[in-house]
Design an enzyme around this catalytic site. Structure first.
Site, PDB file in Angstrom:
ATOM      1  N   HIS A 160      35.046  33.206  40.321  1.00  0.00           N
ATOM      2  CA  HIS A 160      34.096  33.723  40.116  1.00  0.00           C
ATOM      3  C   HIS A 160      33.337  34.638  38.526  1.00  0.00           C
ATOM      4  O   HIS A 160      32.066  33.965  38.518  1.00  0.00           O
ATOM      5  CB  HIS A 160      34.496  35.391  40.002  1.00  0.00           C
ATOM      6  CG  HIS A 160      35.607  35.653  41.369  1.00  0.00           C
ATOM      7  ND1 HIS A 160      35.035  35.552  42.607  1.00  0.00           N
ATOM      8  CD2 HIS A 160      36.114  36.515  40.986  1.00  0.00           C
ATOM      9  CE1 HIS A 160      36.439  35.715  43.148  1.00  0.00           C
ATOM     10  NE2 HIS A 160      36.717  36.682  43.029  1.00  0.00           N
ATOM     11  N   ASP A 162      32.990  32.704  47.865  1.00  0.00           N
ATOM     12  CA  ASP A 162      33.785  32.621  46.388  1.00  0.00           C
ATOM     13  C   ASP A 162      32.874  34.715  46.704  1.00  0.00           C
ATOM     14  O   ASP A 162      31.906  34.160  46.847  1.00  0.00           O
ATOM     15  CB  ASP A 162      32.686  32.664  45.685  1.00  0.00           C
ATOM     16  CG  ASP A 162      33.549  32.848  44.062  1.00  0.00           C
ATOM     17  OD1 ASP A 162      33.248  34.328  44.281  1.00  0.00           O
ATOM     18  OD2 ASP A 162      34.086  32.283  42.839  1.00  0.00           O
ATOM     19  N   HIS A 163      33.284  35.568  47.513  1.00  0.00           N
ATOM     20  CA  HIS A 163      32.979  36.535  48.202  1.00  0.00           C
ATOM     21  C   HIS A 163      31.396  36.968  45.973  1.00  0.00           C
ATOM     22  O   HIS A 163      31.379  37.725  46.541  1.00  0.00           O
ATOM     23  CB  HIS A 163      34.364  38.430  48.306  1.00  0.00           C
ATOM     24  CG  HIS A 163      34.161  38.933  46.910  1.00  0.00           C
ATOM     25  ND1 HIS A 163      35.934  37.447  46.253  1.00  0.00           N
ATOM     26  CD2 HIS A 163      34.371  39.736  46.805  1.00  0.00           C
ATOM     27  CE1 HIS A 163      35.793  38.531  45.694  1.00  0.00           C
ATOM     28  NE2 HIS A 163      35.341  39.742  45.432  1.00  0.00           N
TER      29      HIS A 163
HETATM   30  C1  BG6 Z   1      40.085  38.770  43.934  1.00  0.00           C
HETATM   31  C2  BG6 Z   1      40.899  38.478  42.967  1.00  0.00           C
HETATM   32  O1  BG6 Z   1      39.423  37.462  44.096  1.00  0.00           O
HETATM   33  O2  BG6 Z   1      38.999  39.715  43.043  1.00  0.00           O
HETATM   34  C3  BG6 Z   1      41.230  39.988  42.018  1.00  0.00           C
HETATM   35  O3  BG6 Z   1      41.936  38.338  43.827  1.00  0.00           O
HETATM   36  C4  BG6 Z   1      40.520  40.932  42.003  1.00  0.00           C
HETATM   37  O4  BG6 Z   1      42.232  39.591  41.668  1.00  0.00           O
HETATM   38  C5  BG6 Z   1      39.252  40.659  43.066  1.00  0.00           C
HETATM   39  O5  BG6 Z   1      40.445  42.140  42.014  1.00  0.00           O
HETATM   40  C6  BG6 Z   1      37.788  41.618  42.487  1.00  0.00           C
HETATM   41  O6  BG6 Z   1      37.157  41.477  43.303  1.00  0.00           O
HETATM   42  P1  BG6 Z   1      36.067  43.084  42.934  1.00  0.00           P
HETATM   43  O7  BG6 Z   1      35.065  42.272  44.262  1.00  0.00           O
HETATM   44  O8  BG6 Z   1      36.556  43.914  43.223  1.00  0.00           O
HETATM   45  O9  BG6 Z   1      35.475  43.108  42.268  1.00  0.00           O
END
Ligand code: BG6
Length: 500
Positions: free
Chosen positions: A247, A184-185
Site C-alpha cells: 500500500h 492492492d485495495h
Molecule cells: C490490509 C492489511 O491490507 O489493509 C491490514 O492486511 C490493514 O492489516 C488493512 O488493517 C488496512 O486497510 P484500510 O482500507 O482499512 O486502510
C-alpha cells in the site's frame, strides 16, 4: 464496454475478506447494474458446506458489511445464481469438478462465459491454486480476449523477493500477464485514483513538483486498531510486509512517478516501476540508519485500555515482529534527488489516518522570514486518503488587524462536502476493472518485484538482529521516539497527527 456473461469463482469463500469486502462489493455492483445480467458466483472452499448454507453466509455478510442494505427481492434474485464448491486447493481433481460446474452453467446459458478467479486464500496456497488452474485447463479456457479467464490475486504477493519471483514464474507459466490482476485495495480508493488527476489535470502542481520546490514528502498510513484476531497471520507478516511493501509503496510510486505518455495501463505502470527502481537501497545500520521498527505495548486508545502486541492472542513470547515501521527513502533521479521521502505505517497508533504530505521549501528569508514575529510556516499540500477524504493546501496569510501577523490558513476540499457520501468501495472499482480487463489499478509483476528488491534486505537485516533495535511504543501514541529522531536528525518532523 459490455461485459460478457461471467462466472466469478472465489477461492477462500468462507474467509473474512469474502464476508467483509468481496460479497458486499459484488452485491453493490449488481445493485448499480454494473455486472452483466448473466453473472454467477461459485464459492470455493475447504469447508464441507452446501449451496444453501453458503447463500445464508453471504446474506448475513451483506447485512453486516454492505454499504447498501438489502431491499425487496434483491437478494433472492442474486441467490439463484450462487453455489458452493467444496474442494481442496492442492488436488487437481477438485479443479476438474469445478470445471464441470462451469460447463453446466455455460450449457444453461447457451453461450461461453468469462471466468474471474479470485484468490483470496492464505498466501501459502496461492501457488497450488494457480498451478491447478493451469493443469485443469481453467486458466486458458477461451482464447478470445473478451472471454479469456482472469485471475485476481490478493496480497501479500510473496513474502520476500525470491518468493515473489517464484510466484511470478508460476503465473507466467500458466497465464498471460493481461489475464492477471495483482490487487492492492489502496489503488481502488477514491483519493488514490484521483492523485493522478490532481497531479496531471492541473497545471499549477507540475512546475513545483520536484526538488527545486519540495523539501520533503511524508506518507503516513496509521491505524488505531491492533492485530485483533489476525495474530496468526500478522506474526508472520509485520508492518513492512503487511502495509509498506504494497500500500505505502504504491502511494509513493503514484506521488513520485513521471507523467505517463498516455492513460494506457502499461504507460502508467511503466512510470511507477521507473520511480521505484530509482530508490536508493536503504542505509540499515550505523549512526544514522534510514529505518525504524517498533512494537506496541499496552496503552490507551480512544480512552480504552488495550493489550500490548505480545499479549495478543496467538503471539509467542519471543516474537520480534514489528507492528510499526518508518523509512526514509531517497529517489535518485532528476526530479527528486535530495528530497527525502518519509514513510510510516503502524497499528495501535493514536488515530486512523492515511495521508500524503508534500512539504514545500520556505520562501527566501527576505521579507517575512527573518523576523520571528511572523512565524513563517512552510506551505503544505495534504492529500488525505482516509478518513475525511480530501485535499488541503496550507498557505501563510495575514491575520486581520492593524499589526502584520502571519498565520497558516487552509484551502480545503472535502470529497464528502463536494460530492456527497456513499462512494463505491475500493473493491467495487477493482472487481469491475478486472472484469473489463483493465489492469491500470493493479500491480504488474515487475512492480511487485521492484518493491521487494527494496524491502527484502530490510527484512533479512531485522531477522538477523531479532529483538535488537525493536523499539517499544505505547498504544495510542504516534509510534516510537526513534521514528521522531529519524526525521529530526534530517531537519523535519512528522506532520500527520500534529496541528499544521
Ligand atoms: C490490509 C492489511 O491490507 O489493509 C491490514 O492486511 C490493514 O492489516 C488493512 O488493517 C488496512 O486497510 P484500510 O482500507 O482499512 O486502510
Amino acid at each position: 464496454m459490455k461485459i460478457p456473461p461471467t462466472i466469478i469463482v472465489i477461492f477462500g469463500a468462507s474467509g473474512d475478506l469474502t464476508a467483509r469486502k468481496l460479497a458486499p462489493a459484488i452485491f453493490n455492483l449488481s445493485q448499480d447494474g454494473l455486472l452483466p445480467s448473466k453473472c454467477f458466483l461459485i464459492g470455493y472452499g475447504r469447508k464441507e458446506i452446501n449451496d444453501d448454507q453458503f447463500r445464508e453466509y453471504l446474506k448475513k455478510s451483506l447485512e453486516l458489511h454492505s454499504r447498501r442494505k438489502i431491499q425487496g427481492d434483491a437478494w433472492n434474485i442474486i441467490a439463484e445464481n450462487v453455489q458452493f464448491h467444496a474442494g481442496s486447493y492442492d488436488n487437481s481433481e477438485s479443479f476438474d469438478k469445478l470445471g464441470d460446474k462451469i460447463k453446466i452453467i455455460e450449457a444453461k446459458l447457451g453461450e461461453p462465459a468469462q471466468c474471474l478467479f479470485y484468490i483470496s486464500t492464505p498466501p501459502g496456497v496461492f501457488k497450488p491454486i494457480l498451478e491447478n488452474l493451469g493443469i485443469s485447463g481453467l486458466a486458458k479456457r477461451h482464447r478470445q480476449k473478451e472471454i479469456e479467464s482472469k485471475v485476481i490475486i490478493e496480497k501479500p504477493f510473496g513474502r520476500d523477493l525470491s518468493s515473489a519471483n517464484d510466484l511470478n514464474e508460476t503465473i507466467n507459466h500458466r497465464f498471460e500477464e493481461t489475464q492477471v490482476f495483482r490487487i492492492d485495495h489502496y489503488l481502488g480508493k477514491e483519493t488514490v485514483q484521483s492523485l493522478l488527476v490532481q497531479r496531471f489535470a492541473n497545471s499549477i502542481f507540475e512546475p513545483v513538483w520536484n526538488r527545486n520546490y519540495v523539501s520533503s514528502v511524508q506518507i503516513t498510513v496509521s491505524e488505531n486498531l491492533g492485530v485483533g484476531s489476525r495474530g496468526g497471520y500478522y506474526e508472520k507478516s509485520g508492518a513492512l510486509r503487511d502495509m509498506i511493501q504494497n500500500h505505502v509503496m504504491q502511494l509513493l510510486a503514484l506521488t513520485a512517478m513521471e507523467p505517463p505518455s498516455s492513460l494506457n495501463p502499461e504507460s502508467i505502470r511503466d512510470e511507477k516501476v521507473k520511480a521505484l527502481q530509482a530508490i536508493k537501497p536503504l542505509v540499515l545500520k550505523g549512526k544514522n540508519p534510514e529505518i525504524v521498527r517498533g512494537v506496541y505495548t499496552q496503552g490507551l486508545v480512544e480512552d480504552e485500555k488495550v493489550l500490548g502486541y505480545l499479549q495478543e492472542e496467538g503471539i509467542p513470547d519471543n516474537s520480534f515482529t514489528e507492528t510499526y515501521a518508518a523509512l526514509c527513502l531517497q529517489i535518485e533521479n532528476w526530479r527528486w534527488k535530495g528530497v527525502p521521502f518519509y514513510l510510516r505505517s503502524g497499528k495501535r497508533l493514536a488515530s486512523k489516518a492515511s495521508e500524503i504530505v508534500v512539504q514545500f521549501k520556505r520562501p527566501p528569508e527576505i521579507l517575512f522570514g527573518l523576523d520571528e514575529r511572523f512565524s513563517l510556516s512552510p506551505n503544505l499540500l495534504v492529500i488525505r486518503i482516509q478518513p475525511n477524504e480530501g485535499i488541503t493546501l496550507y498557505l501563510n496569510s495575514k491575520t486581520p488587524g492593524l499589526e502584520t501577523k502571519l498565520q497558516p490558513i487552509e484551502l480545503a476540499f472535502g470529497y464528502e462536502t463536494t460530492f456527497g457520501s456513499n462512494t463505491p468501495e475500493a473493491y467495487e472499482r477493482l472487481i469491475l476493472d478486472s472484469l473489463n480487463g483493465d489492469g491500470t489499478l493493479f500491480i504488474r509483476g515487475d512492480e511487485a518485484e521492484t518493491s521487494w528488491e527494496l524491502i527484502s534486505p530490510i527484512l533479512d537485516y531485522w531477522q538477523e538482529n531479532g529483538r535488537k533495535g525493536l523499539e517499544n511504543y505505547s498504544s495510542g501514541t504516534w509510534g516510537p521516539l526513534a521514528a521522531d529522531k529519524l526525521l529530526l536528525s534530517r531537519g523535519h518532523e512528522w506532520l500527520t497527527g500534529k496541528q499544521y
